[in-house]
Design an enzyme around this catalytic site. Structure first.
Site, PDB file in Angstrom:
ATOM      1  N   ARG A  88      34.578  42.120  29.536  1.00 39.73           N
ATOM      2  CA  ARG A  88      33.885  41.120  30.361  1.00 39.73           C
ATOM      3  C   ARG A  88      32.643  41.789  30.968  1.00 39.73           C
ATOM      4  O   ARG A  88      32.751  42.901  31.497  1.00 39.73           O
ATOM      5  CB  ARG A  88      34.807  40.574  31.460  1.00 39.73           C
ATOM      6  N   ASP A 238      31.421  39.444  42.162  1.00 32.15           N
ATOM      7  CA  ASP A 238      31.658  40.212  40.925  1.00 32.15           C
ATOM      8  C   ASP A 238      30.664  41.344  40.758  1.00 32.15           C
ATOM      9  O   ASP A 238      30.964  42.361  40.135  1.00 32.15           O
ATOM     10  CB  ASP A 238      31.610  39.292  39.713  1.00 32.15           C
TER      11      ASP A 238
END
Ligand code: MRU
Length: 343
Positions: A88, A238
């Site tokens: 990711r 994030d």
């Protein structure tokens, strides 16, 4: 307390977050490839939890390498790192944890078996530190919340809870600390299309802890703010650039805009491992695009005509000027003071 990633009996146990809230299933991971798959398919998710999982993934990969030659071992470990890095792109904790594991390997003197042992100890340390970090974020966040009203209603987006970390959570860590100190009236959880982390995971976590929670769909947030139902917004992150621009789950940016419009403080809660000091601002943060099935299908039902196109970015970037404070393990800082928080 919930622990989504634990080291037990020579393997990693993950709470399968794709099956909550209907089923509570724990999966055992023995190999680095399975860990990479678990991160990709979001069995484990949330930036700090991905970092912890990747650290264990590095150890699992290390123990699969059958050589006593140090150089050969390090080359093999680089390949494991590459596999895990490719899972990711947005959550920088993944790259941070892998980097720390690689550095440990390079810096450990001794034979390959000793390096493997140190790698396991480092993964366990990353896991423990994240838990302590989240508890500190929760308490600093509590101190930064508005003093009025005495009992606050906090809106959050996605899941930045225990499930998304080693435990306790970042945004939900602030909520937990507020609840513990009797400063919380209730949580409003955005459903968080398309993967519904708010409706499924945040709501579930709150229920586990007895924290009152109201789930709304994402498009109801502005209306709720206008009605005076929300006292503060607290979200996770994030990746945070050096100037405070913050990537978080898609929909966070619009939430920050409507919060500003309604003079509601907007907090980002995240560990320093989420700050990417290499990036001057948020423009270069890589944004993951996921498969359109997340948009066109709900459960087993396709909800759109087949002729249309889709765009499914998983994150957006909230500009620093919309953020009241960034809460790290070192305290709450204005985005412009983020560099100071690292000292
Ligand atoms: O795609 P996800 O579910 O991994 O996205 C998670 C988020 O956006 C969280 O808000 C973020 O990782 C912070 S978790 C403490």
């Amino acid at each position: 307390m919930l622990y989504p990633v634990i080291w037990h009996d020579n393997s990693v146990r993950l709470i399968d977050q794709t099956r909550l809230p209907n089923e509570y299933v724990v999966v055992e991971i023995h190999r680095s490839e399975d860990m990479a798959e678990a991160i990709k398919t979001m069995i484990v998710r949330g930036a700090p939890a991905i970092g912890v999982a990747a650290a264990y993934g590095m150890y699992l990969g290390a123990r699969e390498i059958e050589t006593s030659d140090r150089h050969e071992f390090l080359l093999g470990l680089e390949q494991v790192a590459q596999l895990l890095r490719s899972t990711r792109p947005t959550a920088v904790n993944l790259f941070w944890a892998i980097g720390r594991m690689m550095q440990t390997a390079y810096e450990t003197l001794g034979n390959v078996e000793e390096i493997k042992q140190t790698l396991l100890e480092t993964a366990v340390a990353i896991n423990k530190e994240d838990l302590q970090t989240c508890q500190a974020i929760g308490d600093h966040g509590l101190a930064a919340l508005p003093k009025n009203p005495e009992k606050l209603t906090i809106l959050t987006h996605c899941n930045a809870g225990a499930l998304a970390t080693a435990g306790y959570g970042t945004a939900l860590g602030v909520v937990r600390s507020a609840w513990r100190e009797n400063r919380l009236w209730r949580v409003f959880a955005d459903e968080t299309r398309p993967r519904l982390q708010g409706a499924k995971l945040t709501a579930w976590e709150c229920v586990q802890e007895g924290i009152p929670v109201t789930v709304i769909t994402d498009n109801m947030a502005a209306h709720c703010m206008k009605q005076g139902l929300i006292d503060a917004v607290v979200v996770g992150a994030d990746r945070i650039a050096a100037n405070g621009d913050t990537a978080n789950k898609i929909g966070t940016y619009s939430l920050a805009i409507v919060a500003q419009k309604h003079h509601i403080p907007f907090f980002v809660a995240a560990p320093l491992s989420t700050v990417d000091f290499q990036l001057a601002d948020g423009n270069k943060i890589p944004i993951e695009e996921r498969h359109p099935v997340e948009i066109y299908q709900i459960g087993d039902t396709v909800i759109t005509p087949s002729e249309v196109e889709f765009y499914n970015p998983a994150f957006d970037v909230t500009p620093a000027e919309l953020i009241t404070a960034i809460i790290t393990e070192n305290g709450a800082f204005a985005p412009s003071d983020l560099l100071k928080s690292a000292r």
